[in-house]
Design a protein around this motif. Structure first.
Motif, PDB file in Angstrom:
ATOM      1  N   LEU A  16       0.833  -1.213   0.000  1.00 31.97           N
ATOM      2  CA  LEU A  16       0.000   0.000   0.000  1.00 31.97           C
ATOM      3  C   LEU A  16       0.862   1.255   0.000  1.00 31.97           C
ATOM      4  N   ILE A  17       0.477   2.207  -0.825  1.00 30.55           N
ATOM      5  CA  ILE A  17       0.933   3.589  -0.685  1.00 30.55           C
ATOM      6  C   ILE A  17      -0.303   4.453  -0.861  1.00 30.55           C
ATOM      7  N   VAL A  22       2.994   5.505   3.664  1.00 28.54           N
ATOM      8  CA  VAL A  22       3.782   4.760   2.678  1.00 28.54           C
ATOM      9  C   VAL A  22       4.102   3.398   3.277  1.00 28.54           C
ATOM     10  N   GLY A  23       3.515   2.365   2.692  1.00 30.80           N
ATOM     11  CA  GLY A  23       3.661   1.014   3.221  1.00 30.80           C
ATOM     12  C   GLY A  23       2.429   0.591   4.001  1.00 30.80           C
ATOM     13  N   LEU A  78       4.101   4.442  -8.160  1.00 28.99           N
ATOM     14  CA  LEU A  78       3.319   3.876  -7.064  1.00 28.99           C
ATOM     15  C   LEU A  78       3.069   2.389  -7.273  1.00 28.99           C
ATOM     16  N   ALA A  79       2.787   2.003  -8.515  1.00 30.87           N
ATOM     17  CA  ALA A  79       2.497   0.596  -8.809  1.00 30.87           C
ATOM     18  C   ALA A  79       3.711  -0.295  -8.547  1.00 30.87           C
ATOM     19  N   VAL A  80       4.862   0.118  -9.040  1.00 33.83           N
ATOM     20  CA  VAL A  80       6.070  -0.709  -8.878  1.00 33.83           C
ATOM     21  C   VAL A  80       6.462  -0.784  -7.403  1.00 33.83           C
ATOM     22  N   ALA A  81       6.396   0.332  -6.704  1.00 35.28           N
ATOM     23  CA  ALA A  81       6.792   0.327  -5.289  1.00 35.28           C
ATOM     24  C   ALA A  81       5.886  -0.562  -4.454  1.00 35.28           C
ATOM     25  N   ILE A 148       5.950  -3.383 -13.805  1.00 41.00           N
ATOM     26  CA  ILE A 148       6.081  -4.339 -12.694  1.00 41.00           C
ATOM     27  C   ILE A 148       6.723  -5.631 -13.192  1.00 41.00           C
ATOM     28  N   ALA A 149       6.254  -6.111 -14.340  1.00 43.54           N
ATOM     29  CA  ALA A 149       6.809  -7.349 -14.893  1.00 43.54           C
ATOM     30  C   ALA A 149       8.295  -7.194 -15.188  1.00 43.54           C
ATOM     31  N   ILE A 150       8.679  -6.059 -15.770  1.00 43.92           N
ATOM     32  CA  ILE A 150      10.088  -5.806 -16.074  1.00 43.92           C
ATOM     33  C   ILE A 150      10.899  -5.747 -14.791  1.00 43.92           C
TER      34      ILE A 150
END
Length: 411
Positions: A16-17, A22-23, A78-81, A148-150
């Protein structure tokens, strides 16, 4: 609950962010404190609506590195984190997993509201050679899943879902189906959106009368199910889950937060913006999710509502919940604290529903000072409620008549 148990999908990781933190730990603690995050937004200064719910204390370059941050926009950051957090929480080693059996599904409501508004003026002035060549890959919705996949080496099915404000919930439902079909062992699923700081988003919502006008009291503006509600507050954020075949999770000794046991999706087929006046589509989605989960309405101990704080949505959703759940399970509305994150909202709220199962605690709805007498719900307000929970539901509704409901239960 009924005695029958199917092989369900395990939730083994959460990320979650949000404007609350954050987190996952920081966000959950702040949500349980029940303090709204809406405040004046410098990036909206001078507009008729100049406040929002902003993510704070998140340095994308520090978390993701300067190169990834430079070539992508905020919804991808945000998505990758959050995907990284969810995978770490699941105890997965991306260097050792069978990447082709790992999928990614991410809901995003629109193209980026960061790069596009910045580049459009160049186009209109004929400054073609100054347009950034990275505009398309940094802005189209599917790139949240693609990046995200990368980043994680997930080589399985890679999908973006766009069902307006139900996008994140739809992504989780689609991910569940990918696992059930045998296409994946693991899917990283959720939603991400960062559009609160753009006139391209704020002004159209303002013009259609969807946003709260409480500029003199931003913290009190988002008030789902309150008699004095007047619209929602724009937010941003991301929520991600690691979903996994239950036997796969057991085989590696994973901690299971919850089981995703039900998913229902319908269309109102009624109006581009307004929900069906009787809530028929939302009602069918709820009942479909309960049937899919093999649960009765009385088995649901808590509902995380869509709860936008608009007059029509809250009234219709409230009546649907009363109709489907005559036992009146306690309800909360996460948007009262963190605003409306649009395409990410359903995923964020699904993570919150799982956290309620994990902690046996329901975070409160903020700003419920005078409950609408036409909405006869048991709304958790002001302070969190400790309660025994075995199954919970999360409801998401969106423009175009999109309805998505997720049901989770204890492992």
């Amino acid at each position: 609950m009924t005695d029958r148990r199917r092989e369900e999908v395990a939730v083994t990781g959460l990320g979650l962010i949000t404007p609350a933190g954050v987190g996952v730990p920081d966000t959950w603690e702040a949500l349980c404190a029940g303090v709204p995050t809406a405040a004046k937004d410098p990036e909206l200064e001078g507009l008729p609506i100049d406040f929002s719910c902003r993510v704070r204390n998140f340095d994308a370059a520090d978390v993701l590195g300067r190169r990834l941050t430079w070539r992508t926009d905020a919804f991808i950051h945000l998505a990758v984190a959050t995907a990284r957090e969810a995978v770490a929480d699941a105890g997965l080693d991306t260097g050792a997993w069978e990447g082709e059996r790992v999928g990614v599904v991410v809901g995003v409501g629109a193209t980026s509201q960061q790069s596009c508004p910045r580049e459009y003026p160049k186009l209109m002035r004929g400054l073609y050679s100054t347009l950034t060549p990275t505009l398309v890959p940094r802005s189209v919705p599917n790139m949240a899943a693609g990046e995200i996949a990368i980043d994680l080496g997930a080589g399985g099915p890679n999908l973006g879902t766009s069902t307006a404000c139900a996008s994140g919930a739809t992504a989780i439902g689609v991910a569940r189906d990918l696992i059930a079909s045998g296409a994946c062992d693991i899917v990283i699923a959720g939603g991400s959106e960062s559009a609160r700081n753009s006139a391209f988003t704020a002004l159209p919502f303002w013009r259609m009368g969807a946003l709260s006008g409480r500029g003199d009291d931003p913290a009190g503006a988002s008030r789902p199910f309150d008699a004095d509600r007047d619209g929602f507050v724009l937010g941003e954020g991301a929520g991600m889950m690691v979903l996994e075949r239950a036997d796969h999770a057991r085989a590696r000794g994973a901690r299971v937060h919850a089981l995703l046991c039900g998913y229902g999706a319908t269309a109102d087929a009624h109006h581009p913006i307004a929900p069906h006046p009787t809530g028929e589509g939302a009602r069918r989605a709820l009942r479909s999710a309960l049937t899919d989960a093999d649960l009765a309405p009385g088995d649901i101990g808590h509902v995380n509502a869509h709860g936008t704080s608009t007059q029509q949505n809250d009234l219709i959703e409230g009546r649907v919940l009363c109709d489907v759940f005559p036992g009146r399970p306690p309800v909360t509305a996460t948007k009262s604290i963190i605003g409306h994150a649009l395409g990410a909202a359903g995923a964020i709220e699904a993570v919150c529903a799982v956290l309620s199962l994990v902690h046996q605690r329901i975070h409160p709805t903020a700003n419920l000072d005078r409950q609408d007498p036409a909405i006869d719900l048991d709304i958790v307000a002001k302070v969190p409620r400790e309660t025994a929970l075995e199954a919970v539901a999360s409801c998401s509704l969106g423009f175009g008549g999109q309805n998505a409901v997720l049901v989770f239960r204890t492992p």
